[in-house]
Design a protein around this motif. Structure first.
Motif, PDB file in Angstrom:
ATOM      1  N   GLN A   1      46.201  33.788  47.971  1.00  0.00           N
ATOM      2  CA  GLN A   1      45.741  33.017  46.831  1.00  0.00           C
ATOM      3  C   GLN A   1      44.172  33.131  46.621  1.00  0.00           C
ATOM      4  N   LEU A   2      43.781  33.036  45.423  1.00  0.00           N
ATOM      5  CA  LEU A   2      42.250  33.306  45.185  1.00  0.00           C
ATOM      6  C   LEU A   2      41.485  32.125  45.602  1.00  0.00           C
ATOM      7  N   PHE A   3      42.057  30.700  45.660  1.00  0.00           N
ATOM      8  CA  PHE A   3      40.997  29.887  45.989  1.00  0.00           C
ATOM      9  C   PHE A   3      41.185  29.471  47.450  1.00  0.00           C
TER      10      PHE A   3
ATOM     11  N   ARG B   1      48.043  28.312  40.826  1.00  0.00           N
ATOM     12  CA  ARG B   1      48.284  29.507  40.338  1.00  0.00           C
ATOM     13  C   ARG B   1      47.758  29.451  38.839  1.00  0.00           C
ATOM     14  N   ILE B   2      47.913  28.044  38.017  1.00  0.00           N
ATOM     15  CA  ILE B   2      47.521  28.057  36.587  1.00  0.00           C
ATOM     16  C   ILE B   2      45.896  28.409  36.513  1.00  0.00           C
ATOM     17  N   PHE B   3      45.058  27.714  37.593  1.00  0.00           N
ATOM     18  CA  PHE B   3      43.767  28.029  37.371  1.00  0.00           C
ATOM     19  C   PHE B   3      43.419  29.614  37.939  1.00  0.00           C
TER      20      PHE B   3
ATOM     21  N   PHE C   1      45.056  32.201  37.005  1.00  0.00           N
ATOM     22  CA  PHE C   1      45.358  32.969  35.908  1.00  0.00           C
ATOM     23  C   PHE C   1      44.369  33.660  35.156  1.00  0.00           C
ATOM     24  N   PRO C   2      43.256  32.978  34.684  1.00  0.00           N
ATOM     25  CA  PRO C   2      42.108  33.493  33.739  1.00  0.00           C
ATOM     26  C   PRO C   2      41.427  34.598  34.692  1.00  0.00           C
ATOM     27  N   PHE C   3      41.543  34.459  35.983  1.00  0.00           N
ATOM     28  CA  PHE C   3      40.786  35.587  36.863  1.00  0.00           C
ATOM     29  C   PHE C   3      41.759  36.691  37.156  1.00  0.00           C
ATOM     30  N   LEU C   4      43.012  36.606  37.043  1.00  0.00           N
ATOM     31  CA  LEU C   4      44.053  37.547  37.272  1.00  0.00           C
ATOM     32  C   LEU C   4      44.609  38.350  36.280  1.00  0.00           C
ATOM     33  N   ARG C   5      44.423  37.796  35.022  1.00  0.00           N
ATOM     34  CA  ARG C   5      45.675  38.526  33.810  1.00  0.00           C
ATOM     35  C   ARG C   5      45.325  39.734  33.752  1.00  0.00           C
TER      36      ARG C   5
END
Ligand SMILES: [Mg+2]
Length: 167
Positions: A118-120, A151-153, A155-159
């Protein structure tokens, strides 16, 4: 903020990380997440593959510790067959769990990696502590609601990221 959410590496699975690869990068200790990093969130037991994997890291002188936001029962039960220390209810990305783990590993932060999905929590927390951060692809996306929301948040960092790094 962008930099704090950028891991040093993106790997497809924990098994893409080897003791040799860690040592080549000056990493001698790992902080491991459990849920969706070592096993799917609903899996209660460490399987043979994970027990073998952790055993190999230890044999090759990589110090290991589990840091999980999970409850005491879950984390204690999971870690028993692994024979490694753990921190439960770690409140990642906050520092307490990381501080305890870094102290127990007895290594400078730059020689330690966090491995998590997890990123956060895992990546943000690790970057705040100045340790190396390795993001793994979550094992199973059938997750509790609050994690799905996170995960929704993410997404922009991982797409545009490919999980193709190998250690
Ligand atoms: Mg996790």
């Amino acid at each position: 903020m962008g930099k704090l959410l950028a891991p040093n590496a993106y790997v497809d699975s924990i098994f893409d990380i080897t003791a040799e690869g860690l040592k080549d990068r000056g990493l001698y200790g790992v902080i491991l997440d459990i849920d969706n990093t070592l096993v799917a969130t609903h899996v209660k037991e460490a399987d043979e593959k994970i027990i073998g994997y952790i055993g190999t890291l230890k044999e090759k002188d990589i110090k290991c510790i589990i840091v999980s936001n999970g409850a005491k029962d879950r984390v204690e039960h999971f870690c028993k067959p692994l024979g490694i220390e753990f921190v439960y209810k770690a409140l990642k990305p906050l520092g307490r769990g990381f501080n305890t783990a870094i102290e127990k590993l007895g290594l400078p932060p730059e020689n330690i990696a966090i491995i998590g999905d997890q990123l956060f929590t895992d990546v943000l927390g690790g970057n705040l502590k100045g340790i190396h951060t390795i993001l793994v692809k979550p094992i199973d996306l059938n997750e509790p609601f609050l994690i799905k929301l996170k995960r929704i948040f993410e997404f922009p960092f991982l797409r545009n990221k490919n999980y193709t790094d190998k250690y």
